[in-house]
Design an enzyme around this catalytic site. Structure first.
Site, PDB file in Angstrom:
ATOM      1  CB  SER A 226      55.144  72.212  -5.020  1.00 52.14           C
ATOM      2  OG  SER A 226      54.636  73.040  -4.011  1.00 52.14           O
ATOM      3  CB  SER A 227      59.396  76.116  -7.083  1.00 52.17           C
ATOM      4  OG  SER A 227      58.392  77.061  -7.452  1.00 52.17           O
ATOM      5  CB  SER A 228      55.894  77.957  -3.277  1.00 52.44           C
ATOM      6  OG  SER A 228      54.830  77.043  -3.443  1.00 52.44           O
TER       7      SER A 228
ATOM      8  CE1 TYR B 158      45.566  76.326 -10.392  1.00 53.84           C
ATOM      9  CE2 TYR B 158      46.696  78.386  -9.904  1.00 53.84           C
ATOM     10  CZ  TYR B 158      46.577  77.244 -10.664  1.00 53.84           C
ATOM     11  OH  TYR B 158      47.449  77.009 -11.694  1.00 53.84           O
TER      12      TYR B 158
ATOM     13  N   GLY C  74      54.162  72.965 -11.427  1.00 50.94           N
ATOM     14  CA  GLY C  74      53.371  72.027 -10.648  1.00 50.94           C
ATOM     15  C   GLY C  74      54.228  71.134  -9.786  1.00 50.94           C
TER      16      GLY C  74
ATOM     17  CG  ASP D 197      51.786  71.307  -3.179  1.00 51.58           C
ATOM     18  OD1 ASP D 197      51.322  70.262  -3.641  1.00 51.58           O
ATOM     19  OD2 ASP D 197      51.506  72.437  -3.624  1.00 51.58           O
TER      20      ASP D 197
ATOM     21  CD  GLU E  97      52.173  77.842  -0.903  1.00 50.75           C
ATOM     22  OE1 GLU E  97      51.789  77.801  -2.082  1.00 50.75           O
ATOM     23  OE2 GLU E  97      53.099  77.148  -0.463  1.00 50.75           O
TER      24      GLU E  97
ATOM     25  CG  HIS F 272      42.404  70.763  -6.895  1.00 49.66           C
ATOM     26  ND1 HIS F 272      42.640  71.971  -6.279  1.00 49.66           N
ATOM     27  CD2 HIS F 272      42.935  70.871  -8.141  1.00 49.66           C
ATOM     28  CE1 HIS F 272      43.278  72.778  -7.123  1.00 49.66           C
ATOM     29  NE2 HIS F 272      43.475  72.128  -8.252  1.00 49.66           N
TER      30      HIS F 272
END
Length: 390
Positions: free
Chosen positions: A111-113, A210, A109, A158, A146, A19
């Site tokens: 990060s498929s996106s 988040y 985690g 990411d 995103e 983060h």
């Protein structure tokens, strides 16, 4: 028949900098050997059509790529957002059909996106831009999609790790022109396996958790008239602790302490890898995990007492490692996965211990992938979608 193009974009693992990216900080990450792939044909229409295994088909009309609030948190939002990002750069996109497959574990985690965004970016960059945009620029387009279209206030880590590939150091002090450097390090020669453990908790409905991290840090920054913690002098932060606690609250202050410390820790990790000191690197991994738990507080959702999957998985991993290796929360936290560096001679016992308690298939051994998002190749006159192995 139209040519069929093949594309691939990897998932990513965060090695340090939990983060910190959204506070213009430093991050160490790596592309991994789980990937999202696509078979693509140009359609000659003003539409992008995407068929993803396990998901409903998506169709986006390129004549209208404005934000649609009803699409938030959907694949359509990412497709429309990436198209908008290219159009903002003056690119005239053509239509295409994409058949997408992925073994990047959703909610893990990894990060498929981001892998999907990078995949779309490489497709558009290859088919319509002659490779004009750099991997970092494609990552910035993914972040835009995103943040603005999908509705997730993520940083740039990411997308950059997926787009660039390999083991990557990133400094986001200037997020418009981040410093991005690949680190030539042979992880396979360390004698350790990089494992990702599925804790069994889902990221669904955790957007508020988040967002609370960025909101807490925003409150701290506002106290000093800044928008990102990287711009706040650390000495001034500690000098104002009394008034800052009264204004922002203790959780926000603790989270800021984590970010200040974590930025320094990433630099130490980078130096350790460059010097070939893997034990020093592992010590930083352990410190990072402790800081995320104590200060950042992204292990258990607020108020959760009955099920604390991430906390339990970390405790289990520590017991199984018996003082060797290292483990930490992975990615955003609160759910999803943890990360462990396991000595090769302990790996089988470690995997068995995880399977015995959390279930089979919960411990995934990853490799570092040297390439980021790429065009794998093209075939002319394909009669039907080919089965292609990447």
């Amino acid at each position: 028949m139209a040519a069929t193009w093949y594309f691939s974009a990897p998932g990513r693992t965060e090695l340090g900098g939990n983060h910190t990216d959204h506070q213009h900080g430093c991050v160490l990450a790596a592309a991994v050997n789980m990937e999202t792939t696509a078979e693509v044909t140009r359609s000659g229409e003003n539409r992008i059509r995407v068929w993803s295994e396990g998901y409903p088909p998506v169709e986006v009309d390129l004549r209208d790529v404005s934000v649609r609030p009803g699409e938030r948190n959907t694949t359509a939002a990412l497709v429309r957002g990436m198209a908008a990002a290219f159009q903002r750069e003056g690119v005239v996109l053509g239509g295409f059909d994409a058949r997408v497959r992925s073994n990047v574990l959703p909610g893990s985690g990894l990060s498929s996106s981001a892998a999907f965004e990078v995949l779309l970016g490489v497709i558009c960059n290859t088919l319509f831009c002659r490779g004009r945009f750099s991997p970092v620029e494609l990552a910035q387009m993914g972040q835009y999609a995103e943040n603005v279209y999908f509705g997730k206030p993520c940083g740039l880590m990411d997308q950059t790790a997926s787009s660039v590939g390999g083991m990557v150091f990133m400094d986001f002090q200037n997020p418009q022109k981040p410093l991005v450097r690949q680190i030539p390090f042979d992880f396979a020669a360390t004698g350790y396996s990089l494992c990702l453990i599925d804790t069994g908790a889902d990221h669904a409905d955790l957007t508020g958790e988040y967002a609370a991290i960025t909101e807490d840090l925003r409150t701290v920054c506002a106290f000093f008239g800044e928008t990102a913690l990287r711009a706040v002098p650390e000495a001034a932060f500690y000098a104002e602790l009394k008034d800052l606690r009264a204004t922002a609250g203790d959780r926000a202050v603790l989270r800021a302490i984590h970010v200040f410390d974590e930025n320094r820790r990433v630099l130490r990790q980078k130096q350790a890898l460059e010097q070939g000191d893997f034990q020093a690197f592992l010590a930083c991994v352990t410190e990072s995990g402790c800081s995320s738990w104590r200060y950042l507080q992204n292990i258990t959702p607020a108020g959760r007492t009955d099920r604390q999957e991430v906390a339990f998985a970390l405790a289990l991993a520590e017991k199984l490692l018996r003082g060797r290796g290292a483990c930490r929360v992975h990615g955003g936290g609160f759910a999803g996965t943890i990360q462990a560096f396991v000595p090769h001679d302990l790996l089988e016992e470690f995997q068995q211990g995880i399977a015995r308690v959390l279930g089979c298939g919960k411990c995934h051994v990853l490799q570092i992938r040297p390439e980021g998002g790429i065009c794998v190749g093209m075939r002319e006159n394909v009669q039907e979608s080919a089965q292609h192995k990447y």
